[in-house]
Design a protein around this motif. Structure first.
Motif, mmCIF file in Angstrom:
data_model
loop_
_atom_site.group_PDB
_atom_site.id
_atom_site.type_symbol
_atom_site.label_atom_id
_atom_site.label_comp_id
_atom_site.label_asym_id
_atom_site.label_seq_id
_atom_site.Cartn_x
_atom_site.Cartn_y
_atom_site.Cartn_z
ATOM 1 N N THR A 1 4.251 -1.010 -9.243
ATOM 2 C CA THR A 1 3.115 -1.119 -8.166
ATOM 3 C C THR A 1 3.033 -2.755 -8.045
ATOM 4 N N VAL A 2 2.994 -3.023 -6.543
ATOM 5 C CA VAL A 2 3.892 -4.189 -7.145
ATOM 6 C C VAL A 2 2.782 -4.357 -5.210
ATOM 7 N N LEU A 3 2.089 -5.545 -5.292
ATOM 8 C CA LEU A 3 1.182 -5.900 -3.482
ATOM 9 C C LEU A 3 2.403 -7.028 -3.491
ATOM 10 N N ILE A 4 2.490 -7.034 -2.544
ATOM 11 C CA ILE A 4 3.285 -8.275 -1.504
ATOM 12 C C ILE A 4 2.473 -9.105 -0.102
ATOM 13 N N ALA A 5 1.990 -9.835 -0.644
ATOM 14 C CA ALA A 5 0.894 -10.660 0.128
ATOM 15 C C ALA A 5 1.225 -11.397 0.877
ATOM 16 N N GLY A 6 2.151 -11.000 2.206
ATOM 17 C CA GLY A 6 2.893 -11.235 3.206
ATOM 18 C C GLY A 6 4.162 -10.866 3.248
ATOM 19 N N GLY A 7 4.122 -9.736 3.441
ATOM 20 C CA GLY A 7 5.563 -8.972 3.275
ATOM 21 C C GLY A 7 5.867 -8.675 3.964
ATOM 22 N N SER A 8 5.686 -8.758 4.880
ATOM 23 C CA SER A 8 6.242 -7.804 6.413
ATOM 24 C C SER A 8 7.757 -8.629 7.185
ATOM 25 N N ALA A 9 7.839 -10.069 7.018
ATOM 26 C CA ALA A 9 9.283 -10.777 7.569
ATOM 27 C C ALA A 9 9.637 -11.631 6.473
ATOM 28 N N GLY A 10 10.607 -12.622 6.240
ATOM 29 C CA GLY A 10 10.890 -12.913 5.859
ATOM 30 C C GLY A 10 11.562 -13.129 4.861
ATOM 31 N N ARG B 1 4.274 -5.659 12.866
ATOM 32 C CA ARG B 1 5.006 -6.002 12.155
ATOM 33 C C ARG B 1 4.917 -5.449 10.166
ATOM 34 N N LEU B 2 4.189 -5.599 10.265
ATOM 35 C CA LEU B 2 3.628 -4.173 9.179
ATOM 36 C C LEU B 2 4.169 -2.410 8.698
ATOM 37 N N ASP B 3 4.516 -2.356 10.578
ATOM 38 C CA ASP B 3 4.672 -1.048 11.052
ATOM 39 C C ASP B 3 6.465 -0.904 10.695
ATOM 40 N N GLU B 4 7.400 -2.547 11.379
ATOM 41 C CA GLU B 4 8.303 -2.427 11.440
ATOM 42 C C GLU B 4 8.929 -2.543 9.522
ATOM 43 N N ALA B 5 8.321 -3.161 9.212
ATOM 44 C CA ALA B 5 8.525 -3.119 7.539
ATOM 45 C C ALA B 5 8.209 -1.656 7.130
#
Length: 250
Positions: A7-16, A41-45
């Motif tokens: 179970t992974v948190l990615i802080a800043g995970g919506s792009a790049g 951007r989060l919804d798109e990711a």
């Protein structure tokens, strides 16, 4: 480190880089929680992933960090991996730096260093309860050799120093928590466009190197030319600095 069923948190995970890491972890059967400042951007990711939830959160905000940590501990007690990928960078002159640049300087230091330390501290209690856990701090080649982004370079050097200290302390009291640091070179993302990011490596390559490093417990993951520059830095810091700035002028 196991790279599946986490179970992974990615802080800043919506792009790049963050999004490419999310795609690989998603394909490996992990549960993802992705944060960022932009809901669109989060919804798109999220639309590109099978098993991910999104949370609008600004890691540079103390209030957002506290709310995020509280939500994660309540709703995701199985959280066992934190990937700190949020970043801020800007270009300005160091000599006679304008007063209006100071808020930007402070924002970079808080986003790239202070917020990482703070969020890790908030989440250590839940990570410590897991049989195996990991913290991944996304650093940069400029942690070793500063580039044209002066404050960004300084903040990544601070992050590198902190990561080493954190790894040492946790090794004594919570050896179940592994601490990794990812060192990309210039990467072709929207984030790096102002400094010629189109000349960089694809973000998919960085994500692939991260997963390989996690699987092999390689705690300092130096991607692409970062390894070569690091070796040069060890033998001659002056030549490494010259090489960095020669490449930036090309």
């Amino acid at each position: 480190m196991n790279t599946t069923n986490n179970t992974v948190l990615i802080a800043g995970g919506s792009a790049g880089i963050g999004l490419e890491i999310a795609k690989l972890l998603d394909a490996n059967g992990n549960t993802l929680i992705i944060t960022g400042r932009s809901k669109s951007r989060l919804d798109e990711a999220a639309s590109l992933l099978k098993n991910a939830v999104t949370i609008v959160s600004d890691i540079s905000s103390e209030g957002d960090r506290l709310a995020l940590a509280e939500k994660l501990q309540a709703e995701y007690p199985q959280l066992n991996m934190v990937i700190n990928n949020g970043a801020a960078a800007s270009i300005y002159p160091l000599v006679n730096a304008p007063a209006e640049a100071m808020p930007t300087v402070q924002h970079e230091i808080i986003t790239n260093y202070v917020s990482v330390l703070a969020l890790n501290s908030l989440l250590l209690p839940v990570l410590a309860r897991q049989p195996e856990a990991a913290i991944v701090n996304v650093s940069s080649v400029v942690a070793y050799v500063p580039g044209i982004l002066a404050t960004y370079s300084a903040s990544k050097a601070a992050l590198h120093s902190y990561t080493q200290s954190l790894r040492w302390e946790l090794g004594k009291i919570h050896p179940n928590i592994k601490v990794f640091e990812l060192f990309p070179p210039l990467v072709n993302t929207e984030f790096s466009k102002p400094i010629g990011g189109e000349k960089g490596i694809p973000p998919q390559e960085v994500a692939q190197e991260l997963l390989a490093g996690l699987a092999s417990d390689t705690y300092e993951i130096r991607v692409g030319m970062t390894e070569q520059l690091y070796r040069l830095f060890l033998s001659s810091p002056e030549q490494a600095f010259a090489a960095m700035h020669t490449s930036e002028r090309k």
